[in-house]
Design a protein around this motif. Structure first.
Motif, PDB file in Angstrom:
ATOM      1  N   PRO A  26       0.507  -1.295   0.242  1.00 22.82           N
ATOM      2  CA  PRO A  26       0.144   0.060  -0.118  1.00 22.82           C
ATOM      3  C   PRO A  26       1.162   1.392  -0.282  1.00 22.82           C
ATOM      4  O   PRO A  26       0.225   2.214   0.433  1.00 22.82           O
ATOM      5  CB  PRO A  26      -0.951   0.015   1.335  1.00 22.82           C
ATOM      6  CG  PRO A  26       0.326  -0.467   2.216  1.00 22.82           C
ATOM      7  CD  PRO A  26       1.063  -1.904   1.228  1.00 22.82           C
ATOM      8  N   GLY A  27       1.615   1.551  -0.526  1.00 19.50           N
ATOM      9  CA  GLY A  27       3.175   2.796  -0.985  1.00 19.50           C
ATOM     10  C   GLY A  27       3.801   2.807   0.550  1.00 19.50           C
ATOM     11  O   GLY A  27       3.584   1.357   1.013  1.00 19.50           O
ATOM     12  N   PRO A  28       4.083   3.435   1.072  1.00 17.97           N
ATOM     13  CA  PRO A  28       4.193   5.098   0.115  1.00 17.97           C
ATOM     14  C   PRO A  28       5.099   5.042  -1.184  1.00 17.97           C
ATOM     15  O   PRO A  28       5.701   4.311  -1.355  1.00 17.97           O
ATOM     16  CB  PRO A  28       4.493   5.701   1.321  1.00 17.97           C
ATOM     17  CG  PRO A  28       5.560   5.192   2.399  1.00 17.97           C
ATOM     18  CD  PRO A  28       5.220   4.081   2.410  1.00 17.97           C
ATOM     19  N   TRP A  29       4.617   6.380  -2.029  1.00 19.05           N
ATOM     20  CA  TRP A  29       5.500   6.216  -3.091  1.00 19.05           C
ATOM     21  C   TRP A  29       6.093   7.603  -3.070  1.00 19.05           C
ATOM     22  O   TRP A  29       6.010   8.636  -2.524  1.00 19.05           O
ATOM     23  CB  TRP A  29       4.877   6.031  -3.955  1.00 19.05           C
ATOM     24  CG  TRP A  29       4.105   4.151  -3.899  1.00 19.05           C
ATOM     25  CD1 TRP A  29       4.581   3.538  -4.767  1.00 19.05           C
ATOM     26  CD2 TRP A  29       3.022   4.299  -3.432  1.00 19.05           C
ATOM     27  NE1 TRP A  29       3.562   2.685  -4.237  1.00 19.05           N
ATOM     28  CE2 TRP A  29       2.271   2.763  -4.216  1.00 19.05           C
ATOM     29  CE3 TRP A  29       1.657   5.050  -3.181  1.00 19.05           C
ATOM     30  CZ2 TRP A  29       1.133   3.068  -3.651  1.00 19.05           C
ATOM     31  CZ3 TRP A  29       0.787   4.658  -3.099  1.00 19.05           C
ATOM     32  CH2 TRP A  29       0.064   3.328  -2.978  1.00 19.05           C
ATOM     33  N   ARG A  33       6.037  13.365  -2.392  1.00 19.38           N
ATOM     34  CA  ARG A  33       5.686  11.711  -1.658  1.00 19.38           C
ATOM     35  C   ARG A  33       4.083  12.144  -1.102  1.00 19.38           C
ATOM     36  O   ARG A  33       3.055  12.802  -0.965  1.00 19.38           O
ATOM     37  CB  ARG A  33       5.895  12.468   0.344  1.00 19.38           C
ATOM     38  CG  ARG A  33       5.494  11.267   1.207  1.00 19.38           C
ATOM     39  CD  ARG A  33       5.719  11.290   2.940  1.00 19.38           C
ATOM     40  NE  ARG A  33       5.065   9.751   3.879  1.00 19.38           N
ATOM     41  CZ  ARG A  33       6.105   8.777   3.510  1.00 19.38           C
ATOM     42  NH1 ARG A  33       7.184   8.564   3.016  1.00 19.38           N
ATOM     43  NH2 ARG A  33       4.828   7.945   4.570  1.00 19.38           N
ATOM     44  N   LEU A  34       3.909  10.388  -1.550  1.00 18.85           N
ATOM     45  CA  LEU A  34       2.239   9.917  -1.668  1.00 18.85           C
ATOM     46  C   LEU A  34       1.815   8.812  -0.514  1.00 18.85           C
ATOM     47  O   LEU A  34       2.238   7.731  -0.734  1.00 18.85           O
ATOM     48  CB  LEU A  34       2.482   9.396  -3.602  1.00 18.85           C
ATOM     49  CG  LEU A  34       0.878   9.278  -4.114  1.00 18.85           C
ATOM     50  CD1 LEU A  34      -0.153  10.701  -4.029  1.00 18.85           C
ATOM     51  CD2 LEU A  34       0.678   8.011  -4.740  1.00 18.85           C
ATOM     52  N   THR A  35       0.711   9.291  -0.186  1.00 18.59           N
ATOM     53  CA  THR A  35       0.627   8.031   0.959  1.00 18.59           C
ATOM     54  C   THR A  35      -1.321   7.611   0.432  1.00 18.59           C
ATOM     55  O   THR A  35      -1.706   8.104  -0.173  1.00 18.59           O
ATOM     56  CB  THR A  35       0.249   8.486   2.188  1.00 18.59           C
ATOM     57  OG1 THR A  35      -0.465   9.587   2.410  1.00 18.59           O
ATOM     58  CG2 THR A  35       2.233   9.275   2.343  1.00 18.59           C
ATOM     59  N   LEU A  36      -0.978   6.380   1.129  1.00 19.25           N
ATOM     60  CA  LEU A  36      -2.903   5.805   0.409  1.00 19.25           C
ATOM     61  C   LEU A  36      -3.603   5.875   1.117  1.00 19.25           C
ATOM     62  O   LEU A  36      -2.914   5.813   3.016  1.00 19.25           O
ATOM     63  CB  LEU A  36      -2.238   4.139   0.295  1.00 19.25           C
ATOM     64  CG  LEU A  36      -3.432   3.606   0.176  1.00 19.25           C
ATOM     65  CD1 LEU A  36      -4.148   3.956  -1.900  1.00 19.25           C
ATOM     66  CD2 LEU A  36      -3.581   2.096   0.450  1.00 19.25           C
ATOM     67  N   THR A  37      -4.551   6.936   0.977  1.00 21.34           N
ATOM     68  CA  THR A  37      -5.787   6.687   2.046  1.00 21.34           C
ATOM     69  C   THR A  37      -7.002   6.596   2.243  1.00 21.34           C
ATOM     70  O   THR A  37      -7.791   6.310   3.169  1.00 21.34           O
ATOM     71  CB  THR A  37      -6.378   8.639   2.180  1.00 21.34           C
ATOM     72  OG1 THR A  37      -6.788   8.719   1.398  1.00 21.34           O
ATOM     73  CG2 THR A  37      -5.175   9.107   2.419  1.00 21.34           C
ATOM     74  N   GLY A  38      -7.289   5.242   1.017  1.00 20.12           N
ATOM     75  CA  GLY A  38      -8.644   5.411   0.751  1.00 20.12           C
ATOM     76  C   GLY A  38      -8.081   3.163   0.470  1.00 20.12           C
ATOM     77  O   GLY A  38      -7.304   2.985   0.705  1.00 20.12           O
ATOM     78  N   ASP A  39      -9.255   3.313  -0.285  1.00 19.93           N
ATOM     79  CA  ASP A  39      -8.641   1.662  -0.422  1.00 19.93           C
ATOM     80  C   ASP A  39      -7.681   1.242  -1.464  1.00 19.93           C
ATOM     81  O   ASP A  39      -7.280   0.211  -1.069  1.00 19.93           O
ATOM     82  CB  ASP A  39      -9.675   0.793  -1.013  1.00 19.93           C
ATOM     83  CG  ASP A  39     -11.356   0.884   0.564  1.00 19.93           C
ATOM     84  OD1 ASP A  39     -11.071   0.429   1.313  1.00 19.93           O
ATOM     85  OD2 ASP A  39     -12.544   1.022  -0.202  1.00 19.93           O
ATOM     86  N   GLY A  40      -7.328   2.121  -2.232  1.00 22.79           N
ATOM     87  CA  GLY A  40      -6.391   1.412  -3.123  1.00 22.79           C
ATOM     88  C   GLY A  40      -6.847   1.007  -4.050  1.00 22.79           C
ATOM     89  O   GLY A  40      -8.248   0.380  -4.458  1.00 22.79           O
ATOM     90  N   PRO A  41      -6.320   0.336  -5.562  1.00 23.42           N
ATOM     91  CA  PRO A  41      -6.915  -0.603  -6.321  1.00 23.42           C
ATOM     92  C   PRO A  41      -6.469  -1.938  -5.754  1.00 23.42           C
ATOM     93  O   PRO A  41      -6.115  -2.236  -5.061  1.00 23.42           O
ATOM     94  CB  PRO A  41      -5.293  -0.564  -7.655  1.00 23.42           C
ATOM     95  CG  PRO A  41      -4.457  -0.191  -6.783  1.00 23.42           C
ATOM     96  CD  PRO A  41      -4.694   1.013  -5.984  1.00 23.42           C
ATOM     97  N   ALA A  42      -7.791  -2.747  -6.660  1.00 17.54           N
ATOM     98  CA  ALA A  42      -7.909  -4.398  -6.428  1.00 17.54           C
ATOM     99  C   ALA A  42      -6.998  -4.857  -6.774  1.00 17.54           C
ATOM    100  O   ALA A  42      -6.622  -5.859  -5.891  1.00 17.54           O
ATOM    101  CB  ALA A  42      -9.275  -4.657  -6.342  1.00 17.54           C
ATOM    102  N   ALA A  43      -7.035  -4.927  -7.951  1.00 16.28           N
ATOM    103  CA  ALA A  43      -5.424  -5.978  -8.377  1.00 16.28           C
ATOM    104  C   ALA A  43      -4.493  -5.140  -8.929  1.00 16.28           C
ATOM    105  O   ALA A  43      -4.765  -4.113  -9.675  1.00 16.28           O
ATOM    106  CB  ALA A  43      -5.605  -7.180  -8.712  1.00 16.28           C
ATOM    107  N   PRO A  44      -3.373  -5.843  -9.622  1.00 11.87           N
ATOM    108  CA  PRO A  44      -2.840  -5.152 -10.896  1.00 11.87           C
ATOM    109  C   PRO A  44      -4.071  -5.579 -11.797  1.00 11.87           C
ATOM    110  O   PRO A  44      -4.780  -5.741 -11.966  1.00 11.87           O
ATOM    111  CB  PRO A  44      -1.761  -6.367 -10.901  1.00 11.87           C
ATOM    112  CG  PRO A  44      -1.252  -7.093  -9.518  1.00 11.87           C
ATOM    113  CD  PRO A  44      -3.015  -6.448  -9.313  1.00 11.87           C
TER     114      PRO A  44
END
Length: 400
Positions: free
Chosen positions: A66-69, A118-129
């Motif tokens: 889930p990151g960060p990036w 800097r990028l951080t995940l705050t939600g669910d994000g992508p389910a799969a590639p």
């Protein structure tokens, strides 16, 4: 058929048989609406040509969730990111932009927070590639068959052809149609009538309007007097047309000069007189490569015969799959009398969901034609149709 008249179906078949195949032409996309494809439409490219983002967000590697990036660049529509996405890296990406090398999914912008690079995940994000990515060739691949020959070209097909790499299409050309109105009594619409013996010429503008729904090139020259030599010269002047339509003078009275004028100009007559009402005095012939269709002078007869013969002929020339008018069935709202030896087309209107006759069935009654919702088709020798019986009809208004 009694009295030398031929049936409408036979007349239409013989008329359509005269429509020889015409060579295809290539036209720009913007000029092809309503025409038909002369050959199959095959894609010249894949769409999309590369993996594209389906959302605004950031292109990342699924393995890094889930990151960060760290944001290292941007890919915009038409301006792709030149580098590659490595471990822990992301690129800002717009909808329709090329997915950078190394990335295999897109995080939508609503699911992340960015602080500088800097990028951080705050939600669910992508389910799969593969999430939020339109894969190359997802719509169609290079060389794919997109439409068969004979398909009628509309806005959707034009958009598809453009996206497939085509700027021109091979099509059947627009029919060239000349409409000649004859009669000493006729005066151009809107002009003062010299005497009560004169009438406004309505057939030419009516037929032009009727044909306007189809892609064709129309010529409507000035009115012609009842003069054999003048009519012959006018016919000869339009022998390069695909169809010459005349109104009036198609019978054999002293002032019915279409047939002799056609012969004078080197043409031939295939048949005339059809077992139908209104519209019996119809003539079909040839002048060079042109088909000559002589319609009656009475405006209702001209309208009905144009609907049943001229429109199917033009559709045949355009390559349309549907030729004759659609026959539907309804319930009679009143008695339709037994019919004689001519197929009858009765002007009718809807009343409480059923069809009833209009009172004025005269072949010159344009008000009744305007008021009609349908033509009730009464076959030759049909028995009386009583209220509640089914009757066949041709709709004259959309939704009828």
């Amino acid at each position: 058929m009694a009295g030398g008249l031929i049936a409408l179906d036979e007349a239409r078949d013989r008329l359509l048989a005269l429509a020889d195949p015409r060579p295809a032409i290539s036209l720009p996309l913007v000029e092809t609406t309503g025409l038909t494809l002369a050959e199959p439409l095959v894609s010249l490219r894949s769409q999309p040509a590369a993996d594209l983002s389906a959302m605004d967000g950031y292109a990342v590697r699924g393995a890094d969730l889930p990151g960060p990036w760290r944001v290292i660049g941007e890919s915009a529509a038409g301006r792709p990111f030149a580098g590659a996405i490595g471990p822990g890296e992301a690129a800002r990406i717009s909808t329709g932009a090329t997915v950078p090398a190394g990335a295999d999914c897109v995080v939508v912008q609503e699911d992340v927070a960015r602080d500088g690079e800097r990028l951080t995940l705050t939600g669910d994000g992508p389910a799969a590639p593969g999430a939020h990515i339109r894969r190359a060739g997802h719509d169609f691949a290079h060389g794919a068959l997109l439409a068969e020959a004979g398909a009628v070209i509309d806005a959707r097909l034009i958009a598809l052809a453009a996206m497939a790499g085509h700027g021109n299409l091979s099509v059947l050309p627009r029919p060239r149609i000349a409409i000649l109105s004859t009669g000493d009594e006729l005066v151009p619409p809107g002009e003062a009538l010299p005497s009560p013996a004169h009438i406004p010429a309505s057939n030419g503008v009516m037929l032009a309007s009727l044909l306007s729904a189809l892609p064709c090139d129309l010529a409507v020259p000035p009115l012609l007097p009842d003069d054999r030599a003048t009519i012959a010269a006018a016919l000869d002047a339009h022998r390069q047309a695909d169809v010459i339509v005349t109104t009036g003078g198609a019978s054999v009275g002293d002032h019915d000069l279409i047939q002799p004028a056609l012969l004078d100009s080197g043409g031939t007559v295939d048949f005339w007189r059809i077992a139908m009402r209104p519209g019996k005095p119809v003539m079909v012939g040839r002048l060079g490569e042109a088909i000559v269709l002589g319609l009656p002078g009475n405006p209702v007869s001209a309208y009905v015969t144009a609907t049943l013969l001229l429109l199917p002929l033009v559709r045949r020339m355009l390559g349309y799959p549907s030729l004759a008018p659609i026959i539907s069935q309804a319930i009679a709202g009143e008695t339709f009398p037994a019919n004689g030896l001519r197929q009858d087309f009765v002007r009718a209107r809807w009343q409480d969901g059923r069809l009833v006759r209009l009172g004025n069935q005269d072949s010159g009654a344009l008000l009744a034609l305007h008021q009609a919702d349908a033509l009730v088709v009464r076959p030759i020798s049909a028995s009386e149709a009583e209220p509640g019986d089914p009757v066949d009809y041709i709709a004259l208004r959309q939704g009828s």
